[in-house]
Enzyme design. Structure first.
Site, PDB file in Angstrom:
ATOM      1  N   ASP A  35      49.400  56.004  31.940  1.00 47.46           N
ATOM      2  CA  ASP A  35      50.384  55.421  32.867  1.00 47.46           C
ATOM      3  C   ASP A  35      51.670  55.025  32.153  1.00 47.46           C
ATOM      4  O   ASP A  35      52.771  55.411  32.562  1.00 47.46           O
ATOM      5  CB  ASP A  35      49.827  54.148  33.540  1.00 47.46           C
ATOM      6  CG  ASP A  35      48.786  54.460  34.610  1.00 47.46           C
ATOM      7  OD1 ASP A  35      48.790  55.589  35.150  1.00 47.46           O
ATOM      8  OD2 ASP A  35      47.979  53.564  34.905  1.00 47.46           O
ATOM      9  N   ARG A 116      47.531  38.006  30.488  1.00 41.45           N
ATOM     10  CA  ARG A 116      48.774  38.447  31.144  1.00 41.45           C
ATOM     11  C   ARG A 116      49.957  37.501  30.984  1.00 41.45           C
ATOM     12  O   ARG A 116      51.064  37.955  30.693  1.00 41.45           O
ATOM     13  CB  ARG A 116      48.534  38.728  32.634  1.00 41.45           C
ATOM     14  CG  ARG A 116      47.606  39.902  32.912  1.00 41.45           C
ATOM     15  CD  ARG A 116      48.077  41.161  32.229  1.00 41.45           C
ATOM     16  NE  ARG A 116      47.340  42.332  32.661  1.00 41.45           N
ATOM     17  CZ  ARG A 116      46.728  43.188  31.866  1.00 41.45           C
ATOM     18  NH1 ARG A 116      46.766  42.998  30.561  1.00 41.45           N
ATOM     19  NH2 ARG A 116      46.107  44.233  32.336  1.00 41.45           N
ATOM     20  N   ASP A 145      47.160  41.663  38.330  1.00 39.53           N
ATOM     21  CA  ASP A 145      47.954  41.648  37.102  1.00 39.53           C
ATOM     22  C   ASP A 145      49.456  41.663  37.381  1.00 39.53           C
ATOM     23  O   ASP A 145      50.229  41.005  36.689  1.00 39.53           O
ATOM     24  CB  ASP A 145      47.548  42.819  36.204  1.00 39.53           C
ATOM     25  CG  ASP A 145      46.161  42.614  35.598  1.00 39.53           C
ATOM     26  OD1 ASP A 145      45.786  41.440  35.405  1.00 39.53           O
ATOM     27  OD2 ASP A 145      45.461  43.606  35.333  1.00 39.53           O
ATOM     28  N   SER A 197      39.127  52.268  34.728  1.00 39.18           N
ATOM     29  CA  SER A 197      40.302  51.475  34.414  1.00 39.18           C
ATOM     30  C   SER A 197      39.839  50.300  33.560  1.00 39.18           C
ATOM     31  O   SER A 197      39.073  49.455  34.004  1.00 39.18           O
ATOM     32  CB  SER A 197      40.968  50.985  35.698  1.00 39.18           C
ATOM     33  OG  SER A 197      41.877  49.960  35.390  1.00 39.18           O
TER      34      SER A 197
HETATM   35  N1  ARG Z   1      39.477  41.738  37.982  1.00 37.17           N
HETATM   36  C1  ARG Z   1      39.978  41.185  36.749  1.00 37.17           C
HETATM   37  C2  ARG Z   1      41.199  40.367  37.013  1.00 37.17           C
HETATM   38  O1  ARG Z   1      41.792  40.456  38.034  1.00 37.17           O
HETATM   39  C3  ARG Z   1      40.208  42.250  35.713  1.00 37.17           C
HETATM   40  C4  ARG Z   1      41.361  43.119  35.945  1.00 37.17           C
HETATM   41  C5  ARG Z   1      41.435  44.179  34.925  1.00 37.17           C
HETATM   42  N2  ARG Z   1      42.731  44.785  34.877  1.00 37.17           N
HETATM   43  C6  ARG Z   1      42.912  46.085  34.730  1.00 37.17           C
HETATM   44  N3  ARG Z   1      44.132  46.466  34.665  1.00 37.17           N
HETATM   45  N4  ARG Z   1      41.936  46.951  34.678  1.00 37.17           N
HETATM   46  O2  ARG Z   1      41.586  39.610  36.174  1.00 37.17           O
END
Ligand code: ARG
Length: 435
Positions: A35, A116, A145, A197
């Site tokens: 990406d 993040r 995110d 992912s």
């Molecule tokens: N569900 C988790 C969260 O919202 C993990 C997210 C993982 N992020 C990703 N880009 N795969 O914090």
């Protein structure tokens, strides 16, 4: 304008989103994956902008940062930076989470949610340092995110703009791969074409996508890249002793370690014993429910050890109250509001409680389970002589108990009596109702 698959008109739906005319130099949060590699080239062409990349090391296992920087340069980045933020992450983000016994939805130790705001804070620092007007990230429009990153940027740097190409460019996986091939962007084989992912750092790893979205599908073993599947873990259990000083984990089996090293060491032991696999359904901030497979070997050992020690040194009142603030803390952090003052207020409370949280907890690890087996603390609100069932019966005055019980139950007994008089139980529907 360069070739584009973007059919979305540039409509500004938030004050911090960039109009194309405002974009001259972009700080791209670059992971080296498909990406953000496609994005690097796409931004340079679409916005006719210079792209600076920033890659943040939060302890994601097995990354080669030189290779990532080399790839960024090759695709056309004008400057590339890699920051080792592991120490700051552990100290300022993971540690408060430990003190808050932070689990969202009962099972998610928040590693991504903790990472993040730090990544976005560093993006702001590097954007300012390198004269960028805009920050770009690779989050989709469906996840948490984007909320965490954009809320951080909008909070810390109102002058900076944001672009999030994945939300608008309408390229799927196949189109991205085709785009990459057309522009000579290296695409790794197999696993990168139909990957889960993944997001990871030293506090855990998540996998989403593919069969994980099918709730009736039990986990395939190939998703576990970190933790040994419990059935393949050693037949011999292992007990690890975690020592805390004022809420901070400082030693494992008596050996003192810096926080990053300690977290990595505990993760390694947990991985070996199949500890920390969580199959989790979660309520995202943006409305969707999602299933994640988490591998959290360090958190699955350290959080229960910390919670156990805290329970030992706290009074019943402290222990009952703290959980409410823990939930609120975890929710704020999950929801992308790291910079919300309430989070800091709660942290101050947690820090004060932590003053007493000193001692050692033994955790027995065996084929996927981690169980508290020993507890020691100079601050334990516990007196073996009082509690003892030994011959003396202990020093606790059992004769005093009935008086206590009479007063303790007084209001409950009165209320019970009143209700019973109005509507006796045990007699079926009250006679009065039938008349
Ligand atoms: N569900 C988790 C969260 O919202 C993990 C997210 C993982 N992020 C990703 N880009 N795969 O914090």
């Amino acid at each position: 304008m360069a070739e584009t698959t973007n059919q979305t008109p540039h409509t500004r739906t938030a004050s911090y989103l960039a109009e194309p005319s405002e974009v001259g130099r972009v700080l791209l949060l670059y992971s080296g994956g498909l990406d953000t590699s496609v994005m690097l080239k796409w931004i340079a062409d679409e916005y006719e902008a210079e792209v600076v990349t920033l890659t943040v090391n939060l302890g994601q296992p097995g990354e080669d940062y030189e290779v990532i920087e080399g790839k960024a340069r090759m695709i056309g980045a004008v400057e590339c930076f890699t920051v080792d933020a592991r120490e700051e992450f552990a100290r300022d983000f993971v540690l408060p989470a430990i003190k808050a016994n932070a689990l969202y939805g009962g099972g998610y130790p928040l590693f991504t949610a903790l990472g993040r705001p730090l990544i976005a804070k560093l993006a702001v620092e590097y954007a300012r340092k390198t004269g960028c007007d805009t920050i770009a990230h690779g989050c989709t429009g469906k996840g948490n995110d984007q909320v965490r990153i954009e809320a951080t940027i909008a909070t810390l740097a109102p002058e900076l703009k944001v672009i999030a190409p994945v939300r608008g460019w309408q390229m799927g996986r196949d189109e991205e791969i085709a785009y990459a091939r057309r522009h000579g962007i290296p695409v790794k084989g197999g696993s990168e074409i139909t990957p889960y992912s993944i997001d990871d750092n030293l506090w855990g790893r998540s996998s989403e996508g593919r069969w994980i979205e099918d709730l009736s599908h039990a986990p395939d073993d190939d998703v576990f890249q970190l933790v040994t599947p419990p059935e393949r873990a050693p037949d011999e259990p292992q007990t690890v002793a975690i020592t805390f000083e004022r809420g901070v984990p400082v030693a494992v089996d008596g050996e003192r370690m810096e926080l990053v090293a300690l977290l990595e060491h505990v993760a390694e032991i947990g991985c070996r014993h199949g500890v920390g696999i969580v199959d989790h359904i979660e309520d995202r901030i943006v409305g969707l429910k999602v299933r994640d497979i988490y591998e959290v070997p360090a958190a699955a050992i350290i959080l229960p050890a910390h919670a156990e020690l805290e329970k030992l040194v706290g009074t019943i009142h402290q222990n009952q109250f703290k959980g409410q603030l823990e939930r609120q803390w975890a929710y704020l952090v999950y929801a992308g509001l790291w910079w919300e003052p309430l989070r800091g207020d709660i942290d101050a409370f947690m820090a004060h409680v932590s003053e007493q949280v000193t001692g050692t907890i033994g955790m027995k690890l065996y084929k996927g389970s981690a169980r508290v087996v020993t507890r020691e603390s100079p601050n334990a609100v516990y007196d073996q002589a009082l509690a003892s069932f030994g011959e003396s019966g202990g020093l606790f005055s059992q004769q005093a108990s009935p008086g206590f019980i009479e007063l303790w139950s007084l209001q409950s007994r009165m209320a019970y009596r009143l209700r019973e008089d109005l509507n006796p139980t045990g007699a079926g529907p009250a006679e009065a109702d039938e008349s």
